[in-house]
Design an enzyme around this catalytic site. Structure first.
Site, PDB file in Angstrom:
ATOM      1  N   LYS A 120       0.855  -1.202   0.000  1.00  0.00           N
ATOM      2  CA  LYS A 120       0.000   0.000   0.000  1.00  0.00           C
ATOM      3  C   LYS A 120       0.885   1.244   0.000  1.00  0.00           C
ATOM      4  O   LYS A 120       1.883   1.311   0.736  1.00  0.00           O
ATOM      5  CB  LYS A 120      -0.914  -0.024   1.233  1.00  0.00           C
TER       6      LYS A 120
ATOM      7  N   SER B  86      -9.775   2.193   2.541  1.00  0.00           N
ATOM      8  CA  SER B  86      -8.865   2.914   1.667  1.00  0.00           C
ATOM      9  C   SER B  86      -7.937   1.996   0.886  1.00  0.00           C
ATOM     10  O   SER B  86      -7.441   2.370  -0.164  1.00  0.00           O
ATOM     11  CB  SER B  86      -8.032   3.891   2.486  1.00  0.00           C
TER      12      SER B  86
ATOM     13  N   SER C 203      -9.947  -0.185   6.717  1.00  0.00           N
ATOM     14  CA  SER C 203      -9.310  -0.070   5.404  1.00  0.00           C
ATOM     15  C   SER C 203      -8.605  -1.331   4.904  1.00  0.00           C
ATOM     16  O   SER C 203      -8.207  -1.402   3.744  1.00  0.00           O
ATOM     17  CB  SER C 203      -8.298   1.079   5.399  1.00  0.00           C
TER      18      SER C 203
END
Ligand code: ZN
Lengths: 501, 98, 498
Positions: free
Chosen positions: A80, A155, A179
């Site tokens: 990420k 996210s 997330s």
């Protein structure tokens, strides 16, 4: 050789250990897959082809030299874009950091490198992890591999989409209010939020310091556990890191025996607002666990209804302060430096140009909540609600070993559906937020497809602080029982993506 | 009556150093008003005698020994700088003294 | 720009000053407060930084244990209570030399609070209440380019060095200092001066005011004499020497009095002290932009010093300054008045150091409060900024004790030392200052004196031996002072048969 990208991380590690495949081959296969499908999925913001192949070659060389290697050595991973990796662009999905190359590795990256895990590149996310769909990324929306017209969750939509699209067997996410778990649920994959402090935040670009937790994303429970073990554990660089042994997550994932395990269904997380197909799959999964020998009871957590408002005070407050550093002075976007504008003006212009709408909204909200005269009523009161939620958990854990709920009220929604309705978007995280506020471990495991839309549903497990192993016990039991029913893990039901060259 | 006015939002923008456009202010004020109504629910919880929680485990006294660790090189430190001069970060003229 | 000011006497006749001090002390830890970077002063720019103290995205702070230890020691030495549990807090405001745009500090939970200390001014002891001492971090340093003499006004841009960012600071805040108006400024000076001695004795800071490791902000307001009507307060920043503390406060009293007498209003603002011109100028007015939005630092966990640790540290504290002063006064046999001069002259530590080198207390006092204090005063610097230290004083005094110099010559040696003419031996050599120890020239001079003063000889012979003093004076004059007076007396007495 069969398609390497369809294998689990554990299988790939076995192949490489048996020298039936090299890490360079495995890595190249995934890079090819990214080349073939990422135009449609858009999971990656940056693919580090050269760096990944060099890392893979280094692992192969070590293996050839007979060096001892970790259990995931040579396996590729998607990272990420909120974690720093030295010399590799890191943006946190924001224009404000476009082109920034950190001069240091986050602790998670250090541990991945030490484990010989090959980092393929950086995945898309909502800007500074503020969002539940990746629609808030400054670099475009990631598409859900199950239905490209839908969001993959957020996210960490990029990380979950990447593993769901077979672009990587493993990914790292970060979970502040769901997330990791919500995109896991939306993409039919496993997403685990370790106990807060169980994984290091050093090098994680902070959203809400008291909530952020890095964790593993994978297509199977065992893969997630192997990755969990590789990155977890005490870090002296993170003051909030827990100085205890990592819970035995891999053993739990291999064992998966729920006989006698006491499971509590949270009464407040269901009913109105929950999609019928989601509830149906969730209750079937509970049934299945009962059949496997678990004792299931209903449990009430009365303060969970205040989790969402408390979260949307704590997160923006901490974020407003954490994001103050993006001021165009030391790094990042600088706008309006024309030789006459003052530093103060350049800061304001740069932050106006560099931050997206949701980020500004939350900075403003947090600034308001912390400003004089409001602190006690907002931030102070929200921290007290946090205590009440932790007490709800503690009371529940007197009766049961783990709590369960659907991971999300609905399945993945269409791109654009909720982008203009912040509150509808915030409600995505109803089930996941309480665990961030209390800091306990939680995970989402695939439990089937909703009848209405044929999209994945996530089964949410919440375990006490530092009992992350219990998540894997439940996840592994569910996974093997469901695989028996389905003739394979849920992911095998995903539609094939059109491959472009 | 809204719980937050356009003027208050403009003040917050100054505090947060964001040069919001008029359009954004028009947009943000009602949105924030809605969100504040949602988060305001925390005040419904009677919690006067409840201690605040900030972390999962009640850790205290996490400290490091007073020892040096290697620094970044000045080149690394300045590598992300929008502008630099004489091994320092170059910033626009500063209006106010600290 | 320059506000009209009143004479201090006139100002104090009409107004009582209300005063408080905030002192920032840089600790002498090896590493910064929240990261492992070194804290050397004067290193090349941006060579002592890391992701943490540069505020890079993702970096996290970890508390320096020695920083906490020093804070506790300072708190204890100022008779404070030490918190059983306290947290760091973020003070949010934007400034280019502050990497994270918040300062990691402490807010409503300082590590030390409710203390006191005593200072002595003109032989009178004043008690100063300490509100708190808390831990925080320093900022980077900006150089302003393109304007006049490095000032921020008129600069085209600034250059920032973050070497200083993150160096541990302890902020010590006094309560309102309540002393007779006429003493206020002097008490403030004495407090800062004594605080410096204390910090040195604790070995927690180098306290180099010239390097900014002790910085003082003075809050001053006035109320009409004898009333309790509170006035508006100004905060004069960065007053960086003892002398300046006294001068800046005096200036602010006279300025505010003039403004008030002219019917004006005091603005609540920060003001800047100008060492060169001796005035303060308007800085930044307090406004709602000063909403610092403090909240507990979520990246750090609470500090809860165990009582055992606190007691261990208490046991390491050096003698309290007031007790030490009393002990030294007894040891040295000084009167209250003499001791007061020593303290007011900031000469305590140099005298202690000089005595440790074998010099008698009275001799050490004589030089430090005489020649050296005069010189420091003339130059407007502190004693320790002089090129003469305890070692030189001891060397000169040794020559006096051996009879190579007398006091008058020794004074000339100090003149030479202060003028940078080299070591005491070199000054004596260059200036030809040694005493004449050979009897020959002395006897010749005595004979000349006897011949020139028959009336004095007559008096001595008629039974008034005390009159011989005039002859000694004449001999000394003849020898241009380069004779040992005792030796002259001995030879003269022999000659005159007394
Ligand atoms: Zn540093």
């Amino acid at each position: 050789m069969s398609d390497l990208t369809r294998k689990t991380a554990a299988e790939l590690a076995e192949l490489m250990a048996a020298k039936q495949a090299s890490s360079v081959e495995v890595t190249q296969a995934h890079l090819d897959r990214i080349g073939a499908v990422d135009g449609a999925v858009r999971a990656f913001l940056h693919v580090d082809t050269e760096g990944a192949l060099a890392q893979a070659a280094a692992v192969d060389a070590k293996r050839a030299a007979g060096e001892e290697l970790g259990p995931l050595a040579g396996v590729p991973l998607a990272l990420k874009d909120v974690l720093t990796q030295e010399g590799v662009p890191t943006t946190a999905g924001s224009k404000v950091l476009e082109g920034w190359k950190p001069p240091y590795d986050s602790t998670v990256v250090k541990r991945l490198k030490a484990a010989g895990i090959v980092i393929l590149g950086k995945t898309n996310m909502d800007e500074f992890a503020m969002g539940s769909s990746t629609e808030n990324s400054a670099y475009g929306t990631t598409h859900n591999p199950w239905d490209l017209a839908r969001i993959p969750g957020g996210s960490g939509g990029g990380s979950s989409a990447a593993i769901s699209a077979y672009e990587a067997p493993l990914a790292i996410g970060t979970d502040t209010g769901g997330s990791i778990r919500q995109p896991g649920a939306f993409t039919g994959t496993v997403g685990v939020k370790p106990t807060y402090g169980g994984t290091s935040r050093y090098g994680l670009i902070a959203l809400a310091s008291s909530l952020d937790t890095p964790g593993p994303c994978a297509r199977t429970t065992l893969d997630a556990a192997l990755l969990h073990e590789a990155i977890a554990g005490w870090d002296p660089m993170d003051s909030t890191s827990i100085n205890q042994d990592v819970p035995p997550v891999v053993a739990a994932a291999r064992n998966g025996d729920v006989a006698g395990l006491r499971i509590g269904v949270v009464k407040e997380l269901g009913g109105e607002g929950y999609q019928p197909g989601v509830e149906a799959r969730f209750h079937e999964a509970v049934e299945l666990l009962t059949k496997l020998g678990a004792e299931v009871v209903e449990v009430s957590c009365p303060h969970f209804e205040y989790a969402l408002p408390a979260y949307y005070l704590i997160l923006p407050s901490e974020a407003s302060s954490n994001l103050a550093k993006f001021d165009a002075m030391r790094y990042g976007l600088r706008v309006g430096d024309d030789g006459t504008n003052s530093a103060e003006t350049v800061m304001s212009l740069s932050r106006e140009a560099g931050f997206g709408a949701e980020v500004k909204r939350r900075i403003m909200l947090g600034t308001h909540a912390l400003s004089s005269g409001y602190y006690d009523a907002y931030y102070g009161q929200a921290q007290k609600v946090r205590t009440l939620i932790a007490r709800d958990f503690a009371k529940a854990y007197e009766q049961v070993d783990v709590l369960v709920s659907p991971a999300t009220p609905t399945t993945a929604f269409a791109i654009g559906d909720r982008i203009n309705d912040p509150i509808a978007m915030y409600k995505n995280d109803l089930c996941t937020i309480p665990s961030n506020l209390a800091g306990n471990a939680a995970a989402s495991f695939p439990c089937g497809l909703a009848d209405e839309d044929g999209l994945p549903v996530g089964f949410h497990v919440m375990a006490p602080v530092m009992r992350d192993d219990l998540l894997y016990t439940v996840g592994a039991a569910l996974e093997s029982a469901l695989a028996e029913q389905w003739g394979g893990v849920l992911m095998t039901k995903a539609p094939e993506l059109e491959v472009t060259r | 009556m809204p719980s937050i006015t356009r003027e208050e939002v403009a003040h917050l923008a100054r505090l947060a150093r964001i040069e919001l456009s008029d359009d954004e202010l028009d947009h943000l004020a009602p949105q924030l008003d809605q969100i504040i109504a949602l988060v305001g629910q925390v005040s419904q919880v009677a919690a006067d005698d409840i201690p605040p929680t900030s972390h999962a485990l009640p850790l205290t006294n996490v400290m490091r020994a007073d020892e040096n660790i290697p620094c970044l090189t000045p080149e690394q430190a300045l590598s992300g700088a929008p502008a630099s001069e004489a091994q320092r970060f170059r910033v626009p003229r500063i209006l106010e003294e600290d | 720009m320059t506000a009209e000011v009143l004479e201090i006497e006139d100002a104090l006749a009409q107004y009582d000053p209300v005063m408080g001090l905030e002192v920032h002390v840089e600790l002498n830890t090896k590493s910064k407060m929240f990261c492992g970077c070194p804290t050397e002063f004067g290193a090349p720019p941006n060579t002592q930084t890391c992701p943490v103290c540069l505020g890079l995205p993702g970096a996290l702070p970890v508390v320096n244990a020695r920083g906490v230890e020093s804070a506790i020691k300072i708190g204890l030495a100022l008779n404070c209570e030490i918190a059983e549990w306290c947290r760091f807090a973020r003070k949010n405001y934007f400034y280019p030399d502050m990497p994270k745009n918040f300062q990691t500090s402490q807010y409503d939970e300082p590590i030390a609070f409710n203390g006191w200390t005593e200072v002595v001014v003109d032989g009178e002891t004043f008690r100063i209440e300490i509100e708190r001492a808390h831990m925080e971090e320093d900022t980077g340093k900006s150089t302003h380019v393109g304007g006049a003499t490095g000032r921020i006004q008129g600069a085209s841009h600034s250059l920032v060095d973050y070497n200083r960012a993150g160096i541990p600071l302890i902020e010590i805040v006094t309560k309102t200092i309540e002393v007779p108006p006429a003493k206020a400024a002097a008490v403030a000076r004495a407090f800062v001066s004594q605080l410096r001695d204390l910090l040195l004795a604790l070995e927690v800071s180098d306290v180099r005011m010239d390097q900014g490791s002790l910085r003082c902000d003075a809050n001053v307001s006035l109320k009409p004499s004898g009333t309790s009507v509170l006035g508006t307060r100004t905060e004069t920043k960065n007053v960086n020497s003892f002398r300046s503390v006294e001068r800046a406060i005096t200036y602010e009293i006279t300025r505010q009095a003039a403004v008030l007498n002219a019917g004006g209003k005091i603005l609540q603002e920060t003001r800047h002290w100008h060492e060169d011109t001796g005035i303060t100028t308007s800085g930044r007015e307090k406004s709602d932009a000063d909403d610092y939005r403090y909240f507990p630092e979520p990246d750090l966990v609470p500090v809860a010093p165990s009582r055992e640790w606190v007691e261990e540290l208490r046991a390491t504290l050096p003698e309290a300054p007031a007790l030490r002063r009393a002990r030294l006064q007894t040891e040295w046999g000084f009167t209250d008045l003499e001791m007061r001069d020593v303290i007011n002259g900031n000469a305590l530590e140099p005298i202690v150091a000089t005595i440790e080198l074998g010099v008698s207390a009275s001799a050490a006092k004589k030089w430090w409060l005489g020649e050296l204090a005069r010189s420091a005063n003339e130059q407007g610097v502190e004693l320790d900024a002089l090129p003469v230290g305890p070692a030189q004083v001891a060397e000169v005094q040794k020559l006096v004790d051996e009879g190579t110099l007398n006091d008058k010559l020794a004074r000339q040696v100090f003149e030479g030392l202060l003028a940078g003419e080299g070591t005491p031996a070199e000054v004596i050599e260059k200036r030809g200052l040694a005493l004449v120890s050979d009897d020959g020239p002395l006897i010749e001079a005595i004979e000349r004196a006897i011949a020139a003063n028959p009336d004095v000889v007559e008096k001595v012979n008629s039974g008034k031996p005390a009159a011989a003093g005039a002859l000694i004076g004449a001999v000394m004059k003849d020898m241009r002072g380069q004779a040992d007076a005792a030796k002259v007396r001995e030879l003269l007495n022999a000659k005159l048969g007394i």
